[in-house]
Design a protein around this motif. Structure first.
Motif, short mmCIF file in Angstrom:
data_model
loop_
_atom_site.label_atom_id
_atom_site.label_comp_id
_atom_site.label_asym_id
_atom_site.label_seq_id
_atom_site.Cartn_x
_atom_site.Cartn_y
_atom_site.Cartn_z
N THR A 199 -3.15 -14.11 4.65
CA THR A 199 -3.69 -12.76 4.77
C THR A 199 -2.54 -11.82 5.06
OG1 THR A 199 -5.81 -13.58 5.60
CG2 THR A 199 -5.28 -11.27 6.03
N PHE A 200 -2.30 -10.88 4.16
CA PHE A 200 -1.16 -9.99 4.33
C PHE A 200 -1.38 -9.04 5.51
CE2 PHE A 200 -0.39 -10.71 -0.35
CZ PHE A 200 0.81 -11.39 -0.16
N PRO A 201 -0.36 -8.87 6.36
CA PRO A 201 -0.49 -7.96 7.50
C PRO A 201 -0.54 -6.49 7.09
CG PRO A 201 1.74 -8.82 7.36
CD PRO A 201 0.94 -9.57 6.35
N GLN A 202 0.08 -6.16 5.96
CA GLN A 202 0.10 -4.77 5.49
C GLN A 202 -1.23 -4.45 4.79
OE1 GLN A 202 2.53 -1.97 5.23
NE2 GLN A 202 0.53 -1.14 4.69
N LEU A 228 -0.85 0.97 2.64
CA LEU A 228 -1.33 2.09 3.44
C LEU A 228 -0.36 2.34 4.59
CD1 LEU A 228 -3.77 4.04 3.64
CD2 LEU A 228 -4.81 2.41 5.21
N PRO A 229 0.29 3.50 4.63
CA PRO A 229 1.21 3.80 5.73
C PRO A 229 0.51 3.73 7.08
CG PRO A 229 1.45 5.38 3.95
CD PRO A 229 0.22 4.59 3.65
N GLY A 238 -8.23 -1.53 2.90
CA GLY A 238 -8.33 -2.72 2.05
C GLY A 238 -7.47 -3.84 2.60
N ARG A 239 -7.88 -5.06 2.34
CA ARG A 239 -7.13 -6.22 2.82
C ARG A 239 -6.90 -7.18 1.66
NH1 ARG A 239 -9.91 -8.77 7.65
NH2 ARG A 239 -8.73 -7.20 8.82
N ARG A 293 5.67 -6.30 -1.03
CA ARG A 293 5.02 -5.02 -0.73
C ARG A 293 4.07 -5.08 0.46
NH1 ARG A 293 1.97 -3.13 -5.75
NH2 ARG A 293 1.78 -1.20 -4.55
N PHE A 294 3.39 -6.23 0.64
CA PHE A 294 2.34 -6.30 1.66
C PHE A 294 2.62 -7.35 2.74
CE2 PHE A 294 0.30 -4.57 -2.11
CZ PHE A 294 -0.45 -3.52 -1.59
N GLY A 295 3.77 -8.00 2.65
CA GLY A 295 4.05 -9.07 3.59
C GLY A 295 4.53 -8.62 4.95
N THR A 296 4.79 -7.34 5.12
CA THR A 296 5.27 -6.81 6.39
C THR A 296 4.29 -5.78 6.92
OG1 THR A 296 7.55 -7.09 5.67
CG2 THR A 296 7.17 -5.69 7.59
#
Length: 307
Positions: A199-202, A228-229, A238-239, A293-296
């Motif tokens: 599950t990506f944290p970003q 999403l900033p 969204g997740r 892109r979404f891993g952080t």
């Protein structure tokens, strides 16, 4: 070729036997624990929790055996889970009737509840569990007389049948849902392993039009996935979930959901998630791009300023 993961429906004899034997053993042990707990705990609200716990633990057992046995046939696993749930229901009735047969003195604690002491006779239990006709014949008699009370009001007849039906539904539905979903999880036939869920944290911007997002991603248009900033994160976003087999880079699937954070009158927050799509196959390159892109997790603006 489907854009989404399709289970291979492959099974192994060892996996099936393990599922049935371990599931039946778990149902047997849990049934004993459940009946003894409900017999000696005279609080209806706790008994409801115990019933839900019975179903949940049984579901966990069949889920584990689905995973260990590498069973990738959701329909078959679902039927096996129903059989295990039905066995659990039958065993708990056999245990209950055995305790009822050995019931002795009733000890009252005030006028609201009581505890009936009992003894367990193995011979009686074996005689009951091998006679399904006897067990089923006893249910109408118990329903007519009632077997427990709520604040001195005896529960019997149609209302008691509803309670029994709810109990049976929990023991059937919980294992079926969990085992069926586990068997449908992405599996790498090449590596012989289940995909790991990340599950990506970003978070992403909420998918306001799920159908449009789904159509775009199916057409390999990834512009609908926007990080999403931190300063824009609200109670709706969204997740992303990624399912990837470590030893098979081609086994990579994406699931999306819309998440809404709700706060009740007491200030307690709860999360409501709605699926947008499940198990869309993505290429190894897209998989790496999503990680980048979404891993952080996003860093709040004030933390950047303070740094």
């Amino acid at each position: 070729m489907s854009l989404y993961y399709q289970p291979s429906k492959r099974i192994t004899l060892g996996g099936i036997l393990g599922f049935v034997l371990v599931g039946a053993a778990a149902a047997f042990g849990l049934a004993f624990a459940y009946v003894y707990a409900t017999w000696y705990i005279p609080f209806i609200y706790i008994n409801v929790v115990l019933t839900l716990g019975f179903g949940a633990l049984l579901a966990y057992a069949v889920k584990r055996m689905t995973t260990v046995g590498k069973l990738r046939n959701p329909a078959l696993v679902g039927w096996l889970a129903l059989a295990v749930g039905l066995w659990a229901w039958y065993v708990q009735w056999a245990v209950y009737l055995t305790l009822l047969n050995g019931a002795g003195e009733t000890e009252y604690a005030g006028h609201r509840f009581s505890i009936t002491h009992t003894s367990f006779e193995t011979d009686t239990f074996l005689g009951i569990i091998t006679r399904p006709d006897l067990v089923l014949a006893m249910l109408p008699r118990l329903a007519e007389d009632g077997i427990w009370s709520i604040f001195t009001v005896k529960v019997s007849g149609f209302l008691l049948y509803l309670v029994w039906f709810a109990e049976l539904a929990i023991l059937l539905v919980f294992p079926w849902i969990v085992a069926h979903a586990e068997a449908a999880t992405p599996f790498s036939e090449r590596a012989g392993q289940w995909a790991e869920k990340l599950t990506f944290p970003q978070p992403a911007a909420a998918f306001s039009d799920p159908d449009a997002t789904k159509a775009a991603l199916e057409a390999a248009d990834w512009s609908h996935l926007q990080p999403l900033p931190a300063e824009e994160i609200t109670n709706s976003f969204g997740r992303l979930h990624l399912f990837h087999a470590p030893q098979d880079e081609d086994c990579c699937y994406l699931s999306l959901e819309n998440v809404t954070i709700e706060v009740d009158d007491k200030g307690k927050s709860s999360e409501k998630a709605t699926d947008v799509l499940q198990y869309l196959q993505v290429s190894p390159q897209v998989c790496r791009d999503l990680h980048a892109r979404f891993g952080t997790a996003p860093v709040p603006a004030e933390s950047v300023t303070a740094g």
